[in-house]
Design a protein around this motif. Structure first.
Motif, PDB file in Angstrom:
ATOM      1  N   MET A 138       0.846  -1.189   0.000  1.00 13.54           N
ATOM      2  CA  MET A 138       0.000   0.000   0.000  1.00 13.54           C
ATOM      3  C   MET A 138       0.882   1.241   0.000  1.00 13.54           C
ATOM      4  N   TYR A 139       0.384   2.262  -0.658  1.00 14.06           N
ATOM      5  CA  TYR A 139       1.048   3.555  -0.620  1.00 14.06           C
ATOM      6  C   TYR A 139       0.006   4.644  -0.842  1.00 14.06           C
ATOM      7  N   VAL A 140       0.384   5.881  -0.521  1.00 13.30           N
ATOM      8  CA  VAL A 140      -0.502   7.026  -0.680  1.00 13.30           C
ATOM      9  C   VAL A 140       0.186   8.007  -1.617  1.00 13.30           C
ATOM     10  N   ARG A 141      -0.556   8.470  -2.617  1.00 16.94           N
ATOM     11  CA  ARG A 141      -0.004   9.434  -3.583  1.00 16.94           C
ATOM     12  C   ARG A 141      -0.992  10.572  -3.790  1.00 16.94           C
ATOM     13  N   ASP A 142      -0.491  11.649  -4.390  1.00 13.47           N
ATOM     14  CA  ASP A 142      -1.373  12.755  -4.761  1.00 13.47           C
ATOM     15  C   ASP A 142      -2.337  12.288  -5.836  1.00 13.47           C
ATOM     16  N   ALA A 143      -3.556  12.800  -5.785  1.00  8.89           N
ATOM     17  CA  ALA A 143      -4.534  12.485  -6.829  1.00  8.89           C
ATOM     18  C   ALA A 143      -4.089  13.130  -8.131  1.00  8.89           C
ATOM     19  N   LYS A 144      -4.427  12.484  -9.220  1.00  8.84           N
ATOM     20  CA  LYS A 144      -4.119  13.005 -10.552  1.00  8.84           C
ATOM     21  C   LYS A 144      -5.432  13.370 -11.245  1.00  8.84           C
ATOM     22  N   ASN A 145      -5.330  14.112 -12.326  1.00  7.76           N
ATOM     23  CA  ASN A 145      -6.545  14.506 -13.061  1.00  7.76           C
ATOM     24  C   ASN A 145      -7.382  13.297 -13.452  1.00  7.76           C
ATOM     25  N   ARG A 146      -6.719  12.206 -13.809  1.00  8.17           N
ATOM     26  CA  ARG A 146      -7.455  11.013 -14.238  1.00  8.17           C
ATOM     27  C   ARG A 146      -8.254  10.370 -13.100  1.00  8.17           C
ATOM     28  N   ASP A 147      -7.969  10.765 -11.853  1.00 13.42           N
ATOM     29  CA  ASP A 147      -8.690  10.228 -10.691  1.00 13.42           C
ATOM     30  C   ASP A 147      -9.973  10.994 -10.397  1.00 13.42           C
ATOM     31  N   GLU A 148     -10.218  12.081 -11.119  1.00 11.25           N
ATOM     32  CA  GLU A 148     -11.325  12.970 -10.774  1.00 11.25           C
ATOM     33  C   GLU A 148     -12.683  12.267 -10.778  1.00 11.25           C
ATOM     34  N   VAL A 149     -12.981  11.509 -11.813  1.00 20.82           N
ATOM     35  CA  VAL A 149     -14.284  10.835 -11.890  1.00 20.82           C
ATOM     36  C   VAL A 149     -14.421   9.828 -10.754  1.00 20.82           C
ATOM     37  N   TRP A 150     -13.361   9.055 -10.503  1.00 14.10           N
ATOM     38  CA  TRP A 150     -13.394   8.090  -9.414  1.00 14.10           C
ATOM     39  C   TRP A 150     -13.647   8.791  -8.087  1.00 14.10           C
ATOM     40  N   LEU A 151     -12.927   9.890  -7.836  1.00 13.98           N
ATOM     41  CA  LEU A 151     -13.112  10.639  -6.595  1.00 13.98           C
ATOM     42  C   LEU A 151     -14.539  11.157  -6.463  1.00 13.98           C
ATOM     43  N   LEU A 152     -15.052  11.770  -7.522  1.00 12.00           N
ATOM     44  CA  LEU A 152     -16.414  12.306  -7.462  1.00 12.00           C
ATOM     45  C   LEU A 152     -17.436  11.207  -7.187  1.00 12.00           C
ATOM     46  N   ASP A 153     -17.261  10.040  -7.796  1.00  9.90           N
ATOM     47  CA  ASP A 153     -18.171   8.919  -7.544  1.00  9.90           C
ATOM     48  C   ASP A 153     -18.086   8.452  -6.095  1.00  9.90           C
ATOM     49  N   ARG A 154     -16.870   8.333  -5.544  1.00 14.27           N
ATOM     50  CA  ARG A 154     -16.717   7.887  -4.156  1.00 14.27           C
ATOM     51  C   ARG A 154     -17.235   8.948  -3.177  1.00 14.27           C
ATOM     52  N   ILE A 155     -17.036  10.214  -3.487  1.00 13.35           N
ATOM     53  CA  ILE A 155     -17.538  11.294  -2.625  1.00 13.35           C
ATOM     54  C   ILE A 155     -19.059  11.236  -2.570  1.00 13.35           C
ATOM     55  N   GLU A 156     -19.671  10.994  -3.716  1.00 18.07           N
ATOM     56  CA  GLU A 156     -21.133  10.880  -3.760  1.00 18.07           C
ATOM     57  C   GLU A 156     -21.600   9.654  -2.980  1.00 18.07           C
ATOM     58  N   GLU A 157     -20.933   8.514  -3.161  1.00 17.10           N
ATOM     59  CA  GLU A 157     -21.292   7.294  -2.439  1.00 17.10           C
ATOM     60  C   GLU A 157     -21.172   7.475  -0.933  1.00 17.10           C
ATOM     61  N   ALA A 158     -20.157   8.231  -0.504  1.00 13.03           N
ATOM     62  CA  ALA A 158     -19.920   8.446   0.926  1.00 13.03           C
ATOM     63  C   ALA A 158     -20.795   9.555   1.495  1.00 13.03           C
ATOM     64  N   ASP A 159     -21.579  10.197   0.627  1.00  9.27           N
ATOM     65  CA  ASP A 159     -22.449  11.300   1.026  1.00  9.27           C
ATOM     66  C   ASP A 159     -21.666  12.438   1.673  1.00  9.27           C
ATOM     67  N   ILE A 160     -20.531  12.762   1.044  1.00 12.91           N
ATOM     68  CA  ILE A 160     -19.684  13.861   1.491  1.00 12.91           C
ATOM     69  C   ILE A 160     -20.012  15.077   0.649  1.00 12.91           C
ATOM     70  N   ASP A 161     -20.108  16.223   1.294  1.00  9.35           N
ATOM     71  CA  ASP A 161     -20.373  17.468   0.582  1.00  9.35           C
ATOM     72  C   ASP A 161     -19.056  18.232   0.452  1.00  9.35           C
ATOM     73  N   ASP A 162     -18.579  18.391  -0.764  1.00  3.16           N
ATOM     74  CA  ASP A 162     -17.341  19.126  -1.006  1.00  3.16           C
ATOM     75  C   ASP A 162     -17.607  20.214  -2.041  1.00  3.16           C
ATOM     76  N   PRO A 163     -18.088  21.376  -1.587  1.00  2.00           N
ATOM     77  CA  PRO A 163     -18.428  22.447  -2.530  1.00  2.00           C
ATOM     78  C   PRO A 163     -17.215  23.043  -3.240  1.00  2.00           C
ATOM     79  N   ALA A 164     -16.025  22.831  -2.691  1.00  2.00           N
ATOM     80  CA  ALA A 164     -14.816  23.395  -3.296  1.00  2.00           C
ATOM     81  C   ALA A 164     -13.944  22.284  -3.879  1.00  2.00           C
ATOM     82  N   PHE A 165     -14.565  21.293  -4.529  1.00  3.62           N
ATOM     83  CA  PHE A 165     -13.836  20.140  -5.043  1.00  3.62           C
ATOM     84  C   PHE A 165     -12.767  20.540  -6.044  1.00  3.62           C
ATOM     85  N   ARG A 166     -11.560  20.051  -5.790  1.00  6.95           N
ATOM     86  CA  ARG A 166     -10.449  20.126  -6.736  1.00  6.95           C
ATOM     87  C   ARG A 166      -9.652  18.853  -6.531  1.00  6.95           C
TER      88      ARG A 166
END
Length: 195
Positions: A1-29
């Motif tokens: 396991m490792y942790v890295r900075d998110a890349k542009n290609r991760d954006e859709v995955w992140l948005l989908d997981r944020i929605e699934e987790a019911d997290i509100d991120d109005p300043a998403f980047r």
């Protein structure tokens, strides 16, 4: 396991997981996030974000989100996401990192301590009020000095051996040419188009 900075290609995955987790991120980047991944499969296990608040009364850094996908929980993934985020905040010159939570016991093993509202700097106090309006009055402010942050050794060991509690993405069945309507006994090229 490792942790890295998110890349542009991760954006859709992140948005989908944020929605699934019911997290509100109005300043998403996406560039504000880090992602935990399995080294062997590149399967994503969790993510988190720091948020820098710049106000006239002063700037501060907030550990805004930490989320571990259900199959990866209780394996130190969140701990290492937090570690990476606190290190990034420190690298950006923030000595103290704040978080606002209803689960203080999650953060205390890392050195976060509860803070009384009266002892918070004005911009942090204002953010706490906003978070309480969104999530409820039981949210408390916590902070850690970046130099005092620590991941317990047991969390490090779990992270080294982390594996999902479910089966890997996909069903493990190898696709064959027949799955795509190709008869391998008649195909003359690897990518036969039928011409």
């Amino acid at each position: 396991m490792y942790v890295r900075d998110a890349k542009n290609r991760d954006e859709v995955w992140l948005l989908d997981r944020i929605e699934e987790a019911d997290i509100d991120d109005p300043a998403f980047r996406s560039r504000d996030y880090v992602i935990a991944l399995d080294e062997e499969t590149s399967r994503k296990a969790g993510f988190g974000r720091i948020r820098v608040h710049k106000t006239e009364a002063g700037n501060f850094c907030e550990l805004a989100f930490v989320y571990t996908l259900p199959p990866w929980r209780q394996q130190g993934v969140g701990a290492h996401v937090i570690e990476r985020l606190v290190a990034e905040a420190s690298d950006e010159g923030y000595e103290t990192v704040y978080t606002f939570t209803r689960q203080p016991s999650y953060f205390t093993p890392f050195g976060f301590e509860p803070r009384e509202t009266s002892e918070l700097p004005e911009p942090v106090k204002g953010r706490l009020e906003t978070v309480r309006d969104e999530r409820g009055d039981d949210v408390i402010a916590m902070s850690v000095h970046a130099d005092e942050f620590d991941v317990p050794e047991s969390f490090r060991e779990r992270f080294k051996e982390a594996s999902p509690a479910d089966k890997p993405e996909g069903d493990g069945v190898e696709e064959t040419p027949e799955d795509f309507g190709i008869d391998p006994s008649e195909a003359t090229y690897k990518y036969d188009t039928g011409n």
